[in-house]
Design an enzyme around this catalytic site. Structure first.
Site, mmCIF file in Angstrom:
data_model
loop_
_atom_site.group_PDB
_atom_site.id
_atom_site.type_symbol
_atom_site.label_atom_id
_atom_site.label_comp_id
_atom_site.label_asym_id
_atom_site.label_seq_id
_atom_site.Cartn_x
_atom_site.Cartn_y
_atom_site.Cartn_z
ATOM 1 C CD GLU A 1 -2.441 -1.725 2.427
ATOM 2 O OE1 GLU A 1 -2.349 -1.001 3.427
ATOM 3 O OE2 GLU A 1 -2.927 -2.880 2.443
ATOM 4 C CG LEU B 1 -6.524 0.250 1.565
ATOM 5 C CD1 LEU B 1 -7.175 0.988 2.717
ATOM 6 C CD2 LEU B 1 -5.055 0.616 1.474
ATOM 7 C CD GLU C 1 -3.521 -4.947 4.651
ATOM 8 O OE1 GLU C 1 -4.715 -5.251 4.438
ATOM 9 O OE2 GLU C 1 -3.142 -3.784 4.886
ATOM 10 C CG PHE D 1 0.959 0.507 11.080
ATOM 11 C CD1 PHE D 1 1.804 1.031 12.050
ATOM 12 C CD2 PHE D 1 0.365 1.363 10.165
ATOM 13 C CE1 PHE D 1 2.053 2.397 12.106
ATOM 14 C CE2 PHE D 1 0.613 2.728 10.221
ATOM 15 C CZ PHE D 1 1.463 3.250 11.188
ATOM 16 C CG PHE E 1 -2.322 -3.326 8.858
ATOM 17 C CD1 PHE E 1 -2.897 -2.895 10.053
ATOM 18 C CD2 PHE E 1 -1.942 -2.376 7.928
ATOM 19 C CE1 PHE E 1 -3.058 -1.538 10.317
ATOM 20 C CE2 PHE E 1 -2.109 -1.028 8.179
ATOM 21 C CZ PHE E 1 -2.659 -0.601 9.379
ATOM 22 C CB ILE E 2 0.537 -9.584 10.385
ATOM 23 C CG1 ILE E 2 1.401 -10.454 9.488
ATOM 24 C CG2 ILE E 2 0.222 -10.266 11.693
ATOM 25 C CD1 ILE E 2 2.860 -10.398 9.834
ATOM 26 C CG HIS F 1 -1.824 1.997 13.687
ATOM 27 N ND1 HIS F 1 -3.156 1.941 14.019
ATOM 28 C CD2 HIS F 1 -1.794 2.197 12.348
ATOM 29 C CE1 HIS F 1 -3.889 2.114 12.936
ATOM 30 N NE2 HIS F 1 -3.090 2.263 11.907
#
Lengths: 325, 328, 498
Positions: free
Chosen positions: A30, A58, A60, A83, A86-87, A129
């Site tokens: 992103e 967006l 992932e 960040f 977001f995994i 975050h």
């Protein structure tokens, strides 16, 4: 020639030089192309290689899934997770797919990909975050988790990660981006799976990764003034851990403190502690100590966040406790 | 599109092979020879055989978890018995016994293997399709999915990205009516699931997935479009699985008479009627095909039964490309 | 033909002996069984008897010198006979090369063993080449062992011939060169070789090169102890000395497993019974301790009184508070609490810290309490300054720091001077009473014994109580018995007030 550059610039240089060397390397994520990344780490790459740098939606899962598929075809994708938190929305691709491809293909092909993930707290951005996500990935055999602590390591470890044929989650601590240090201009690799003895000592071993290394270094100085000699181990690769280097050190000192930024439960400290309890019990002179965050989400208000994150004073207290035991 | 007699004979034999493959697998799953559970695709042969028939060896195939048929047909004839021995958890299996029913692959024919996670390969397939664009070749990626898969968020991420980037990708959505016990109309608002692709401006259509001629015709158009660099296509192929979700599931959730009605639309029966009525194929010719398939399948079964089991300690191999994992 | 008289071996444990006195002179006639010398081994002495009738031809050994058992120290024979200088094997303890004289014209040089753990070494450099003449004491080679390098000296003069290449790694005791022209029977078995450029890496590259002489190799360690903590505990439990074992653990530490195996094989001696008799030069520290102890007893009138202290209250105080202190990072101990108490008592009893200076009594105004610390090389007494003014936590912390500094050799001069009173503790060994020796410059020293439980008769029944015996040595020139006893009683009161 080594010169002084920032951690960010070292990462940028690693990717740029690897892209010059190997046309199978490309970047995606992103805002990584035209904008050069939310933290500016990929600045200048799209300008040079508009067909090898891709801004994505967006998505992932799509990003990491694409990495898996493309790497089986021989490409070497380097994805950015803006960040690390977001995994969670691409966990399936990392855990069920990337980590298993070499096993499934019996070595014929593997997920030779790097997911750069921006990790850690202290920037007042609350719990989505700021998390340290390495424990979420540490019991997934097949994955590699790399955690540089200095600009020199940032470049050398990223180069090694890009060249490595396993899926690498490359953790970049936000607090380290502006840290400066000596970095050679030429391409070089720092081997994965090898911890680094930052400082030799005889009384206490402190294991500390990423931004926690500075705590360890400061504590070692403070303890040295009291006549206590601290050995510091920087794991560099958090998983799979370089157990031998840690064991050799703790066998010598008999005392271990692990400093980790994340919550205490099930971090690398837990793994190292359990491993030593199992394999090095005989050599221990004192209980193993962990200095960590509290077991809470990372809160937003600065006072609250500071309260939760590990305190430097806790490292000194731990040193005193293991020496007094 | 009407197929030539020879073409139809070939795909009829393909369908018969995978029908018989699944029937034998079911026998050995039920008697306990095959460990774990097995997802069978009896009744869905036309969709699998038809799609694979259109593809080249260099095209990337991501079968779904009910995809033994697509796997077998993608594989080279001499490797097919290894697909079965993999399901039998044998050392000769195409994954050396590591994967089993849900993870059979063959990279030499770009059968990328499938996956036990619904919606997972839908995004992985972006990578192989992306590779064709990055390397500027015309290899197409086909990803199989089911009506149940569509509930996964990854389907949206994948279709959105492939449509935006015009990736050479064909989504083959085999609608076999049920996600385990839940009928697709109970889980999705669309009458036709293919209309879902229209929101992404992806050409989408719903066809009779039991009519091998229709499957081949529509798939060919989608694959040609992808090869021309015009982007993805979504094809919903209506079909029905005769067995339960897994081998041994009594499928009590199905209304009475539904299975019997679909058995009337058996893709093999339809193809055989065409062969006999349109092309004048004799009973003896049909019997000859059947005899060939029986010989073939008997060899797979013999091979699978006689193959050695893998060495347990090999379980620690291939976890990493460059380091050993400790054994016991 | 003359007969050799060797340094005798009086027991299996004897490796060397000292010629205390020759009882005969060269040329003197002796009869078989006559004492010809007095041989000293540690504290014993033994007579060396003549092996046969004859004349003492030559006394090779010198009085006062120490020789390995088996070394020729004299020759006996018939009058007028010449001594046959034999081909004796000399074992040198310096860093001259170990040699074996094979024949009269070639001296073999073997890979030396610089320490117990050394099994092989690498010839990193030869400083001479084929046929070069060398003198005794010339540096002929650089030998590297892991991170260390060592110089190898020539044991003799003559033409030099290396027998292995530079970079060769050779087992200790194997031939690596010869001096002289004769043939040699045995060639060095080369364990591994590396190219000269690789050698550069090993010797001068990333690894640190430390140049040390042979006798200091063993003292350069990586900071590892000899035994793992648990192995040490096991050795203590078994009462065995495991320090001689070759460790198989990390850093070559002796592990529990090593001890168990060796113990099962009966290979361990009882602790304290070292297999080698002590016969060595005293270190500077040992000399200083010996001189100090002697001086102390010579120059003062030391007497020791003892008292069984009721320490129920001390134990209760310690148990009630140690956890709280631990939470502060402070390791409270019985000794540290007693230091606080003694500090208070000393403040009230200046006599206990008064010394004689010439013809003056002089009060030591600062209450600096010394603590005797047992360390590897002997005994040191650092002191806690102004102990009367400090809290329990400060004394405990300082005590731990001083002990640690003492054990790691990091004490500063200031830690050791200015003491006014000393406490010494043998309680951990189960000692009840003892007579401590005054620290020079002080007039009293308090010895602490073990805490023990006793049943005490009380009002027709028995009471379980804890006692600790205090042994107070005082200089009777300054402190009479009564004030010393009052001081001890005051300590008891202070314990009761805790």
């Amino acid at each position: 020639m080594a010169r002084i550059i920032s951690f960010s610039k070292a990462l940028n240089e690693a990717m740029t030089q690897e892209m010059e060397r190997d046309e199978n390397v490309f970047i995606l994520g992103e805002d990584v192309a035209k904008m050069g990344g939310d933290f500016g780490i990929t600045t200048g790459i799209w300008e040079r290689w508009p067909n090898r740098a891709f801004d994505t939606a967006l998505s992932e899962s799509a990003i990491t899934g694409l990495c898996c598929g493309a790497s089986v075809c021989g490409l070497r994708p380097v994805a950015e997770l803006m960040f690390a938190d977001f995994i969670t929305v691409c966990y399936d691709q990392l855990v069920n797919n990337a980590a298993k491809l070499n096993y499934m293909y019996q070595g014929e092909a593997s997920a030779q990909m790097v997911v750069r993930a921006v990790t850690g707290g202290g920037i007042r951005c609350a719990y989505h975050h700021s998390q340290c996500i390495e424990p979420w990935l540490m019991n997934i055999p097949g994955l590699v988790i790399v955690a540089p602590a200095t600009p020199y390591e940032a470049k050398g470890l990223l180069v090694a990660s890009i060249r490595n044929n396993n899926p690498v989650v490359f953790l970049e601590h936000k607090h380290l981006y502006n840290v400066k240090g000596e970095v050679p201009e030429e391409l070089y690799e720092i081997p994965l799976y090898e911890a680094h003895v930052e400082r030799e000592g005889t009384d206490i071993t402190i294991v500390a990764a990423m931004s926690m290394l500075k705590f360890a270094q400061k504590a070692a100085d403070e303890m040295a003034a009291k006549g206590i000699s601290v050995e510091i181990i920087n794991p560099r690769t958090i998983f799979p851990l370089d157990k031998e280097t840690i064991k050799e050190s703790v066998a010598k000192t008999g005392r271990l403190i692990v400093v980790q930024e994340g919550p205490k439960v099930m971090g690398y400290g837990a793994e190292i502690g359990a491993m030593l309890g199992e394999e090095l019990f005989e050599y221990l002179k004192a209980p193993i100590k962990r200095v960590t965050s509290l077991d809470t989400p990372v809160p937003f208000a600065p006072g609250m966040e500071d309260y939760v994150l590990p305190h430097y004073e806790d490292v000194i207290t731990a040193c005193n406790e293991v020496m007094a035991y | 599109m009407a197929l030539s007699k020879e073409h139809l004979l070939k795909v009829y034999e393909d369908m018969l092979l995978i029908r018989r493959f699944e029937e034998e697998v079911e026998v050995y799953a039920k008697n306990g020879t095959i460990p774990g559970f097995i997802h069978l695709s009896i009744g869905q042969e036309a969709a699998q055989a038809g799609v694979v028939d259109v593809l080249k060896d260099t095209d990337y195939k991501f079968p779904d978890h009910r995809g033994h048929g697509a796997i077998v047909l993608s594989s080279k004839p001499e490797e097919r018995k290894r697909c079965m021995s993999e399901i039998f958890a044998k050392a000769t299996g195409i994954n050396g016994g590591r994967g089993g029913s849900m993870h059979v692959h063959d990279l030499s024919v770009r059968n990328m293997g499938f996956n036990g996670i619904q919606g997972s390969t839908v995004v992985t397939a972006l990578g192989t399709a992306f590779n064709s664009v990055y390397r500027k070749n015309d290899d197409v990626t086909v990803v199989f999915m089911g009506d149940g898969t569509l509930g996964e968020g990854t389907c949206h991420e994948s279709l959105n990205m492939s449509a935006t980037w015009k990736l050479p990708l064909v989504y083959v959505l085999i609608n076999n009516q049920y996600a385990i016990s839940t009928h697709y109309t109970e889980a999705h608002p669309q009458k036709q699931l293919s209309t879902w692709g229209l929101g992404y401006e992806v050409p989408s259509m719903t066809i009779d997935g039991n009519d091998i001629e229709e499957v081949i015709e529509v798939t060919q158009q989608a694959v040609d479009r992808a090869r021309r660099g015009e982007g993805p296509t979504l094809i919903e192929m209506m079909s029905y699985r005769w067995q339960g979700h897994f081998s041994g599931d009594p499928a009590a959730y199905r209304p009475d008479g539904e299975l019997e009605a679909w058995k009337e639309k058996d893709p093999l029966k339809l193809a055989k009627e065409k062969l006999q009525e349109k092309h004048g194929v004799s009973d003896a010719e049909i019997q000859a095909i059947s005899d060939r398939v029986e010989v073939e399948i008997a060899e797979y079964v013999k091979f699978s039964l006689e193959s050695p089991v893998p060495k347990p300690e090999d379980a620690v191999k291939y976890v990493y490309t460059d380091r050993e994992v400790e054994g016991r | 033909m003359s007969t050799i008289i060797e340094m005798p071996r009086y027991g299996a444990n004897m490796d060397e002996g000292t010629i205390a006195t020759w009882l005969v002179t060269e040329g003197e006639s002796v009869t078989k069984g006559q004492a010809i010398a007095e041989i000293a081994i540690e504290k014993l002495s033994n007579e060396l008897l003549a092996p046969e009738d004859g004349v003492i031809l030559k006394l090779v050994g010198t009085e006062g010198e120490t020789y390995d058992c088996g070394t020729t120290i004299a020759y006996i024979g018939q009058a007028g006979e010449n001594v046959e200088e034999s081909t004796s094997v000399e074992i040198e303890t310096s860093n001259a090369a170990d040699t074996i004289e094979l024949s009269s014209d070639a001296t073999i040089i073997v890979m030396p063993r610089y320490g117990a753990n050394m099994e092989e070494g690498t010839v990193s450099t030869w400083f001479f080449s084929d046929g070069d003449m060398v003198e005794e004491g010339d540096v002929i080679a650089e030998i590297s062992i892991e991170k260390l390098t060592n110089e190898l000296l020539s044991p003799t003069a003559g033409p030099f011939y290396p027998l292995v290449d530079e970079g060769s790694t050779v087992k200790c005791g194997k031939t690596i060169a010869k001096i002289g022209e004769g043939d040699v029977a045995e060639e060095g078995e080369v364990v591994s070789k590396c190219s000269p450029s690789e050698m550069d890496d090993v010797i001068t590259g990333k690894k640190e090169t430390v140049s040390v002489s042979a006798d200091s190799v063993e003292t350069v360690t990586s900071g590892c102890s000899e035994l793992t903590p648990k192995a040490k505990k096991l050795a203590d439990e078994l009462g065995v000395d495991a320090t001689m074992l070759k460790g198989t653990g990390y850093c070559n530490m002796v592990t529990r497993e090593d001890i168990k195996k060796a113990n099962a094989a009966g290979a361990l001696s009882k602790a304290g019974s070292t297999s080698v008799p002590i016969n060595r030069k005293m270190t500077a520290m040992e000399k200083a301790i010996a001189a100090g102890m002697y001086k102390s007893l010579q120059e003062t009138a030391q007497t020791t009184i003892t008292m069984d202290m009721d320490v129920d209250n001390l134990v209760a105080f310690y148990k009630a508070n140690k956890t709280d202190y631990a939470a502060m990072g402070v390791k409270l101990s019985y000794t540290s609490v007693i230091i606080n108490i003694v500090g208070k008592a000393l403040k009230e009893y200046p006599i206990m810290r008064t010394i004689i200076d010439g013809d003056m009594f002089k009060e030591l105004t600062e209450i600096n309490i010394g603590i005797a610390v047992d360390i590897a090389g002997g005994l040191v007494v650092p002191n806690i300054k102004n102990a009367d003014k400090k809290f329990y936590s400060a004394v405990a912390t300082e005590l731990a720091e001083l002990a640690n500094k003492a054990k790691t050799g990091k004490l500063l001069e200031n830690d050791l001077i200015g003491g006014s009173f000393t406490i010494t503790n043998l309680g951990m060994f189960g000692i009840k009473y003892f007579t401590p020796v005054l620290n020079i410059g002080e007039s009293a020293i308090l010895g602490l014994g073990a805490i023990r439980k006793e049943l005490v008769a009380k009002k027709g029944g028995f009471l379980k109580k804890k006692y600790m015996s205090f042994s107070l040595t005082h200089d009777h020139r300054v402190i009479n018995g009564a004030p010393a006893a009052r001081f001890l009683n005051r300590i008891q009161e202070l314990i009761n007030e805790l």
